[in-house]
Design a protein around this motif. Structure first.
Motif, short mmCIF file in Angstrom:
data_model
loop_
_atom_site.label_atom_id
_atom_site.label_comp_id
_atom_site.label_asym_id
_atom_site.label_seq_id
_atom_site.Cartn_x
_atom_site.Cartn_y
_atom_site.Cartn_z
N LEU A 399 0.74 -0.93 0.06
CA LEU A 399 0.00 -0.06 -0.10
C LEU A 399 0.96 1.20 -0.02
O LEU A 399 0.80 2.11 -0.55
N ASN A 400 1.88 1.20 0.84
CA ASN A 400 2.94 2.26 0.74
C ASN A 400 3.59 2.70 -0.53
O ASN A 400 3.48 3.64 -1.10
N ALA A 401 3.91 1.77 -1.16
CA ALA A 401 4.46 1.65 -2.63
C ALA A 401 3.45 2.20 -3.45
O ALA A 401 3.72 3.07 -4.39
N ARG A 406 1.28 6.53 -6.79
CA ARG A 406 0.03 7.28 -7.19
C ARG A 406 0.50 8.76 -7.26
O ARG A 406 0.21 9.66 -8.19
N LEU A 407 1.45 9.18 -6.25
CA LEU A 407 1.87 10.50 -6.20
C LEU A 407 2.77 10.90 -7.36
O LEU A 407 2.98 12.04 -7.96
N GLU A 408 3.89 9.87 -7.68
CA GLU A 408 4.59 10.06 -8.82
C GLU A 408 3.75 10.10 -9.88
O GLU A 408 4.31 11.14 -10.94
N MET A 409 2.75 9.54 -10.37
CA MET A 409 2.12 9.63 -11.50
C MET A 409 1.32 10.87 -11.71
O MET A 409 1.51 11.42 -12.72
N ALA A 410 0.98 11.24 -10.62
CA ALA A 410 0.06 12.45 -10.55
C ALA A 410 1.41 13.60 -10.74
O ALA A 410 0.79 14.63 -11.39
N ASN A 411 2.42 13.38 -10.04
CA ASN A 411 3.42 14.61 -10.52
C ASN A 411 3.76 14.57 -11.89
O ASN A 411 3.78 15.47 -12.49
N ARG A 412 4.06 13.41 -12.72
CA ARG A 412 4.15 13.36 -14.03
C ARG A 412 3.17 13.99 -14.83
O ARG A 412 3.28 14.33 -15.80
#
Ligand code: ASP
Length: 582
Positions: A399-401, A406-412
């Motif tokens: 879940l942590n990963a 999720r945050l990384e994809m949203a940043n991209r």
């Protein structure tokens, strides 16, 4: 009189006025016949102009000005021929007829402009010069304005600001204390407060009813971008309240800040998400709700197809990233490397692409046929063109990963817009947290947090499932604050101390004064504390709280400007009766 106007003030309507200005020389531009000087103060920059044909001596004086000289000028406001629409004073310039150098300056170690050439450490070492930059300075004006609005709102709600001691006894927030040796009580130490938690509860016993304080707190923790050894909380406590009253009061404060500072109105109540749901849907207790991309739980639905990674996993979950099916092999490998980083710790990443032509392509084609992949795509609610990313393993790690992914994809994808705000309350936190290393329970919030009434019987049987009257305010994935309804009953407090492994004697020694106070009619009470620096940083649109603290410490807790901490002399040590081991 040193000045008639500031450097951010003059406009075209001031044309022909005689003015006197003061400030720092930001830049001198010698263009042959004409020389321009940018004069800066807290309010802005005004352009000064010198014409060598009209006044040779004065122009030469201007050309000799160094960066950061402090000067005073007399002159007349004129309309610029070459206007600069990016500057509020960009329509005018001052035709100078007198310069007085109020002070000279050494050449500063970096340029004092919005885009400076100074690195972090250099800027911290000369923080007073860094703070001269107007784009940093505006953070402190914002900070001041926010503090003012917080005081306005809380005063309007009948809160009283009361100061509490810095030299005190150890507090219960769970970090390491900073300690201060006592000269008058040799061999004994004060602790600096990790928060005024105990004092604010005592103020409730004292009948103050509604307390707040914008207060410095001290925690000896390892530092990150959003942590400093000393930081500021908006610390609050109320008596005769339930969780609902506290949430409503402080949602009101948050809305007041959004309205007065950001001119944003939230009509609807902030969403409230139980801790367990936040973990299931976002993999974190501080979800960023500016975008959707929820985690989908898949384990029961997709294992048993002979794919060992899935079959052996305690948990399988994934996210669906819209319109990213075009991702290349290289981009997918890069994402796999991202989730395998030690601080994220996933074993690997599985992808399913829902191609534009309606076909499905995945890294598990060997085990799942097209129809089965389509069924998985349906579980995600995926559309043509979407990319599904799946991870499997131990539940909490996975879940942590997925949260990080999720945050990384949203940043991209540019989904984390700094000008958009998504506040929410996370509620129903577990009361306790089990620690395998020390083989004992810890308080998830702190030991004075009350369990939910209906869960009190479970304290005897299954303490790990007991929920607390505890809540966090989260904005854009940042934990802005948290609090709880407190225990005001001595017996219950004793029981919790026991579960936390304090003997009656230990509890008495550490928190005896609070327990004693509770013998004299403690009202039901609860409160919350917000990280003021984090809130200001969020409104300022910066990721680091250092940008909103005037004199912050570096990553190793040093103030590199005044070189603290430092060695103290022998006489001081002797007075304190302290002998250093080395
Ligand atoms: N003292 C708590 C903290 O600093 C907040 C609270 O419970 O009011 O986290």
């Amino acid at each position: 009189m040193y000045r008639t106007h500031t450097n951010g003030e003059l406009r075209i309507c001031d044309k022909d006025k005689n003015v006197t200005l003061c400030g720092w020389v930001q830049k001198v531009r010698n263009l042959g016949g004409m020389t321009f000087v940018d004069l800066r103060d807290r309010y802005g920059i005004t352009q000064l102009v010198f014409d060598i044909d009209k006044n040779k001596e004065l122009t030469q004086q201007a050309q000799a000005l160094g960066r950061e000289y402090v000067i005073q000028i007399d002159g007349k406001v004129a309309e610029r021929s070459n206007k600069n629409s990016k500057m509020p004073t960009g329509d005018i310039e001052i035709i100078v007829d007198k310069i007085v150098v109020l002070n000279i300056s050494e050449l500063p170690p970096f340029t004092i402009e919005d885009d400076t050439d100074g690195g972090d450490e250099l800027r911290l070492k000369y923080r007073y010069l860094d703070l001269r930059r107007n784009n940093i300075k505006k953070n402190f004006e914002l900070r001041h304005q926010m503090a003012l609005e917080i005081r306005n709102y809380l005063s309007s709600q009948k809160f009283v600001e009361i100061e509490t001691p810095f030299l005190m006894k150890s507090t219960p927030e769970g970090a390491r204390d900073f300690v201060v040796p006592s000269r008058m009580n040799q061999g004994q130490f004060y602790a600096l407060p990790q928060s005024p938690q105990i004092f604010k509860q005592l103020l409730m016993v004292a009948g103050f009813d509604k307390y707040f304080q914008i207060v410095r707190c001290f925690r000896d923790e390892d530092l990150r971008a959003d942590r400093q050894p000393e930081f500021t909380q908006i610390d609050c406590e109320m008596a005769f309240v339930e969780q609902e009253d506290v949430l409503n009061t402080f949602e009101g404060m948050a809305k007041h800040l959004f309205k007065t500072i950001k001119n944003i109105e939230f009509d609807a109540p902030f969403p409230r998400i139980p801790f367990s749901e936040a973990m299931e849907l976002y993999g974190t207790d501080k979800p960023d709700l500016r975008f959707d991309m929820k985690i989908v739980k898949l384990k029961e639905k997709i294992s048993n197809k002979g794919f060992k990674v899935f079959d052996d996993a305690q948990y399988i979950g994934g996210i669906c990233v819209e319109k990213c099916a075009y991702y290349s092999r290289k981009e997918l490998d890069n994402l796999t490397d991202f989730v395998k980083k030690p601080q994220i710790g996933a074993q690997g990443l599985i992808y399913i692409k829902y191609n534009e032509d309606g076909t499905l392509k995945s890294s598990i084609d060997k085990f799942y046929n097209e129809n089965e992949l389509k069924e998985i795509a349906q579980l995600f609610g995926a559309n043509v063109g979407d990319l599904m990313l799946l991870a499997a393993g131990e539940k909490n790690n996975t879940l942590n990963a997925l949260n990080e992914l999720r945050l990384e994809m949203a940043n991209r994808l540019g989904l984390r817009d700094k000008n958009k705000y998504a506040p929410l309350w996370v509620v129903d936190f577990p009361l306790l947290e089990w620690d395998n290393e020390t083989d004992r329970f810890y308080a998830k919030h702190h030991p004075f947090t009350s369990p939910k009434n209906e869960d009190i019987p479970l304290l005897e049987t299954t303490p790990e499932v007991v929920k607390a009257n505890a809540y966090d305010l989260v904005i854009n994935g940042v934990e802005i604050g948290g609090g709880s309804i407190r225990i005001h009953n001595q017996e219950l407090q004793k029981k919790i101390f026991n579960i936390l492994g304090f003997s009656d004697e230990d509890a008495q020694k550490q928190f005896g004064f609070l327990m004693n106070a509770f013998k004299y009619g403690a009202p039901p009470h609860g409160g919350v504390a917000f990280g003021f620096d984090r809130w200001v940083a969020l409104f300022a649109g910066t990721d680091s709280i250092r940008d909103v603290i005037a004199f912050p410490k570096n990553n190793t807790g040093r103030d590199i400007m005044n070189d603290a901490p430092s060695i103290i002399n022998k006489t001081q040590l002797n007075e304190l009766n302290i002998c250093l081991a080395k």
